[in-house]
Design an enzyme around this catalytic site. Structure first.
Site, PDB file in Angstrom:
ATOM      1  CB  SER A 143      -9.692  34.901  13.909  1.00  0.00           C
ATOM      2  OG  SER A 143      -9.348  34.992  15.257  1.00  0.00           O
ATOM      3  CB  SER A 196      -3.723  41.912  19.849  1.00  0.00           C
ATOM      4  OG  SER A 196      -4.422  43.118  20.080  1.00  0.00           O
ATOM      5  CD  GLU A 203      -7.920  31.545  23.459  1.00  0.00           C
ATOM      6  OE1 GLU A 203      -9.059  31.913  23.165  1.00  0.00           O
ATOM      7  OE2 GLU A 203      -7.017  31.350  22.614  1.00  0.00           O
ATOM      8  CD  GLN A 255     -10.543  29.800  19.931  1.00  0.00           C
ATOM      9  OE1 GLN A 255      -9.376  29.501  20.106  1.00  0.00           O
ATOM     10  NE2 GLN A 255     -11.141  30.728  20.632  1.00  0.00           N
ATOM     11  N   GLY A 256     -12.845  28.104  15.627  1.00  0.00           N
ATOM     12  CA  GLY A 256     -13.102  28.962  14.460  1.00  0.00           C
ATOM     13  C   GLY A 256     -13.769  30.266  14.867  1.00  0.00           C
TER      14      GLY A 256
HETATM   15  C1  LIG Z   1      -0.337  31.693  16.364  1.00  0.00           C
HETATM   16  C2  LIG Z   1      -1.765  32.137  16.326  1.00  0.00           C
HETATM   17  C3  LIG Z   1      -2.767  31.219  16.556  1.00  0.00           C
HETATM   18  C4  LIG Z   1      -4.109  31.594  16.502  1.00  0.00           C
HETATM   19  N1  LIG Z   1      -5.078  30.637  16.657  1.00  0.00           N
HETATM   20  C5  LIG Z   1      -6.379  30.985  16.507  1.00  0.00           C
HETATM   21  C6  LIG Z   1      -7.389  29.971  16.557  1.00  0.00           C
HETATM   22  O1  LIG Z   1      -7.114  28.781  16.767  1.00  0.00           O
HETATM   23  N2  LIG Z   1      -8.670  30.347  16.348  1.00  0.00           N
HETATM   24  C7  LIG Z   1      -9.026  31.650  16.133  1.00  0.00           C
HETATM   25  O2  LIG Z   1     -10.213  31.917  15.986  1.00  0.00           O
HETATM   26  N3  LIG Z   1      -8.088  32.628  16.046  1.00  0.00           N
HETATM   27  C8  LIG Z   1      -6.784  32.316  16.228  1.00  0.00           C
HETATM   28  N4  LIG Z   1      -5.809  33.299  16.141  1.00  0.00           N
HETATM   29  C9  LIG Z   1      -6.210  34.659  15.745  1.00  0.00           C
HETATM   30  C10 LIG Z   1      -6.077  35.720  16.826  1.00  0.00           C
HETATM   31  O3  LIG Z   1      -7.076  35.608  17.789  1.00  0.00           O
HETATM   32  C11 LIG Z   1      -6.123  37.076  16.093  1.00  0.00           C
HETATM   33  O4  LIG Z   1      -4.955  37.142  15.278  1.00  0.00           O
HETATM   34  C12 LIG Z   1      -6.142  38.245  17.040  1.00  0.00           C
HETATM   35  O5  LIG Z   1      -7.394  38.339  17.676  1.00  0.00           O
HETATM   36  C13 LIG Z   1      -5.828  39.587  16.309  1.00  0.00           C
HETATM   37  O6  LIG Z   1      -6.667  39.756  15.223  1.00  0.00           O
HETATM   38  P1  LIG Z   1      -6.092  40.110  13.760  1.00  0.00           P
HETATM   39  O7  LIG Z   1      -5.011  39.137  13.440  1.00  0.00           O
HETATM   40  O8  LIG Z   1      -7.246  40.190  12.845  1.00  0.00           O
HETATM   41  O9  LIG Z   1      -5.404  41.513  13.931  1.00  0.00           O
HETATM   42  P2  LIG Z   1      -6.121  42.933  13.876  1.00  0.00           P
HETATM   43  O10 LIG Z   1      -7.352  42.874  14.704  1.00  0.00           O
HETATM   44  O11 LIG Z   1      -6.261  43.352  12.459  1.00  0.00           O
HETATM   45  O12 LIG Z   1      -5.061  43.856  14.604  1.00  0.00           O
HETATM   46  C14 LIG Z   1      -3.889  44.308  13.953  1.00  0.00           C
HETATM   47  C15 LIG Z   1      -3.111  45.176  14.941  1.00  0.00           C
HETATM   48  O13 LIG Z   1      -3.908  46.316  15.332  1.00  0.00           O
HETATM   49  C16 LIG Z   1      -4.065  46.356  16.744  1.00  0.00           C
HETATM   50  N5  LIG Z   1      -5.413  46.832  17.066  1.00  0.00           N
HETATM   51  C17 LIG Z   1      -6.578  46.404  16.514  1.00  0.00           C
HETATM   52  N6  LIG Z   1      -7.634  47.036  17.082  1.00  0.00           N
HETATM   53  C18 LIG Z   1      -7.118  47.869  18.032  1.00  0.00           C
HETATM   54  C19 LIG Z   1      -7.689  48.781  18.964  1.00  0.00           C
HETATM   55  N7  LIG Z   1      -9.015  48.951  19.054  1.00  0.00           N
HETATM   56  N8  LIG Z   1      -6.851  49.461  19.801  1.00  0.00           N
HETATM   57  C20 LIG Z   1      -5.504  49.296  19.731  1.00  0.00           C
HETATM   58  N9  LIG Z   1      -4.907  48.431  18.834  1.00  0.00           N
HETATM   59  C21 LIG Z   1      -5.696  47.741  18.016  1.00  0.00           C
HETATM   60  C22 LIG Z   1      -3.866  44.926  17.208  1.00  0.00           C
HETATM   61  O14 LIG Z   1      -3.415  44.884  18.547  1.00  0.00           O
HETATM   62  C23 LIG Z   1      -2.792  44.435  16.234  1.00  0.00           C
HETATM   63  O15 LIG Z   1      -1.524  44.830  16.706  1.00  0.00           O
HETATM   64  C24 LIG Z   1      -4.455  32.955  16.220  1.00  0.00           C
HETATM   65  C25 LIG Z   1      -3.433  33.898  16.011  1.00  0.00           C
HETATM   66  C26 LIG Z   1      -2.108  33.501  16.047  1.00  0.00           C
HETATM   67  C27 LIG Z   1      -1.055  34.527  15.796  1.00  0.00           C
END
Ligand SMILES: Cc1cc2nc3c(=O)[nH]c(=O)nc-3n(C[C@H](O)[C@H](O)[C@H](O)COP(=O)(O)OP(=O)(O)OC[C@H]3O[C@@H](n4cnc5c(N)ncnc54)[C@H](O)[C@@H]3O)c2cc1C
Length: 405
Positions: A134, A390, A249, A131-132
């Site tokens: 993020s 998240s 999901e 899944q692409g």
């Molecule tokens: C083990 C694992 C597997 C994954 N697999 C996939 C995958 O297969 N394909 C894919 O596309 N993605 C995948 N992901 C990505 C996942 O969907 C993202 O990590 C997630 O959506 C959070 O985005 P970010 O990491 O950019 O964090 P950020 O968006 O940068 O957030 C950082 C922190 O800020 C908080 N935050 C951000 N915005 C707000 C807001 N508006 N209000 C309150 N708090 C906020 C978040 O809750 C978090 O604690 C995976 C992640 C993990 C950890």
């Protein structure tokens, strides 16, 4: 400890017994062992594919697909019973990205040609999907994604990068969100493409997590070609499709059966684990009450999940309930794994032996006790609060759509 389990209604007992017998006769010790030793949500493809082939032969693989596309036609309760029996029998997880995330999208939004081409290959295991969605700078704020797809004749040229892509190092295909129009509101310029990863311009770089696992990756796309027939839905419809997929999901799969099975296993391990006072850990009132509380919460989740399955079956979208499921499931998951860590103490820290497929072979008898996998599971379970959107974001969704704040 409070013992209260939901009884299966008499009408469903025959179905449950059929599933149970099948699992008993088809789940080899190798498969159960592989499932027990898995610290993450995803089983190793080698194990998952073997189990997939067995369910495929039995016609039970596409149990959450519409019947016209090869689904079993099971009722929500039957699907739930199936998941519950699989969890109780230590069945390995299936490759969910193709089977449970992409397939419903193709059934709903795909062209007949896409359905005919891709669905059978997802079922047979010929295609392994990742899944692409993020990107760096586009996780919670997914609409900010920058990977572009520019139309050139009958092809798109895709450029950009994805991150946290689970199992991209095993996958031969990736469904992804790309920007096809930068001149409109961010959400409206996004499209949903199916990318063949076995072509020049696709590069996968591993990310090794704190638990020592290589599960997620970065994926770089450099002038990658995607034929126009691999656009799902219309150009600009990607955001709507992504929301449909993310609802599946977060809420479409059932978490409670696995959580309840793990609570039961932890209880059985704790009945053998010695406590400081010379008794067994399960007699420790604090431990027992924490376990009982977790069980009650997982049972409450079970009811919500069943309600969502029924809604999906009636063609209704479950909406914000899926955010509630994701929040509760991730919280209970992390607390079970934390309790297991505290239960096993030093024995739970044997990080180097948790991966039988890669590391040294450890006798199954040791794995039957949860100790060896406790630390990697605990570390890995922290990711539950992040993937699929998240927990903070889920709380925002609940605040806006349920509490109207
Ligand atoms: C083990 C694992 C597997 C994954 N697999 C996939 C995958 O297969 N394909 C894919 O596309 N993605 C995948 N992901 C990505 C996942 O969907 C993202 O990590 C997630 O959506 C959070 O985005 P970010 O990491 O950019 O964090 P950020 O968006 O940068 O957030 C950082 C922190 O800020 C908080 N935050 C951000 N915005 C707000 C807001 N508006 N209000 C309150 N708090 C906020 C978040 O809750 C978090 O604690 C995976 C992640 C993990 C950890």
């Amino acid at each position: 400890m409070l013992e209260l389990d939901f009884e299966i209604a008499p009408d469903y007992r025959e179905f449950r017994d059929t599933v149970r017998q099948f699992l008993q006769s088809h789940l080899s010790e190798r498969l159960r062992f592989g499932a027990r030793a898995t610290p993450t949500v995803f089983a190793e493809p080698e194990i998952a594919r073997e189990w997939q082939a067995i369910l495929f032969d039995r016609g039970w693989l596409a149990y959450n697909w519409p019947r016209e596309f090869g689904g079993t036609g099971w009722s929500p309760v039957e699907r739930y019973i199936f998941e519950r029996e699989c969890a109780l029998s230590d069945a390995p997880g299936l490759p969910v990205l193709g089977l449970k995330l992409l397939a419903p999208v193709l059934c709903h939004y795909g062209t007949p040609a896409q359905q005919t081409h891709y669905l059978p290959k997802i079922l047979s295991g010929e295609h392994y999907w990742c899944q692409g969605f993020s990107e760096p700078g586009a996780g919670s704020d997914l609409a900010n994604l920058r990977t572009t797809a520019v139309k050139n004749g009958d092809h798109y040229r895709v450029n950009g990068s994805k991150i946290w892509t689970t199992h991209a190092h095993f996958a031969d295909h990736m469904f992804c969100l790309v920007r096809t129009d930068s001149s409109v509101k961010a959400q409206r310029g996004i499209s949903f493409l199916l990318v063949d990863m076995k072509q020049p311009g696709v590069r996968v770089r591993p990310i090794v997590t704190l638990a020592g696992d290589h599960e997620v990756n970065e994926v770089f796309l450099d002038d990658v070609r995607v034929h126009e027939t691999d656009l799902v839905g219309a150009e600009g419809q990607g955001w709507t499709i992504a929301k449909f997929l993310l609802e599946n999901e977060r809420g479409g799969s059932c978490h409670a059966p696995k959580l309840l099975a793990d609570i039961r296993r932890l209880r059985s391990d704790a009945s053998r684990e010695p406590a400081d006072d010379g008794g067994t850990l399960i007699l420790d009132p604090l431990f027992a009450s924490q376990l009982a509380k977790l069980k009650l919460e997982a049972q409450a989740l079970e009811i919500t999940e069943l309600r969502i399955l029924e809604q999906l079956d009636n063609g209704q979208r479950p909406g914000p309930q899926t955010s509630i499921v994701k929040l509760v499931a991730s919280d209970v998951r992390r607390r079970i794994d934390a309790l297991a860590m505290s239960a096993f103490g030093y024995a739970g820290l044997q990080l180097e032996t948790h991966r039988p497929l890669y590391g040294p072979i450890v006798p199954a008898a040791i794995y039957n006790r949860g100790a060896q996998v406790a630390a990697p599971r605990y570390l890995n379970s922290q990711a539950w609060a992040i993937f699929g959107g998240s927990n903070e974001i889920q709380r925002n969704i609940i605040a806006k759509t349920v509490l109207m704040l």
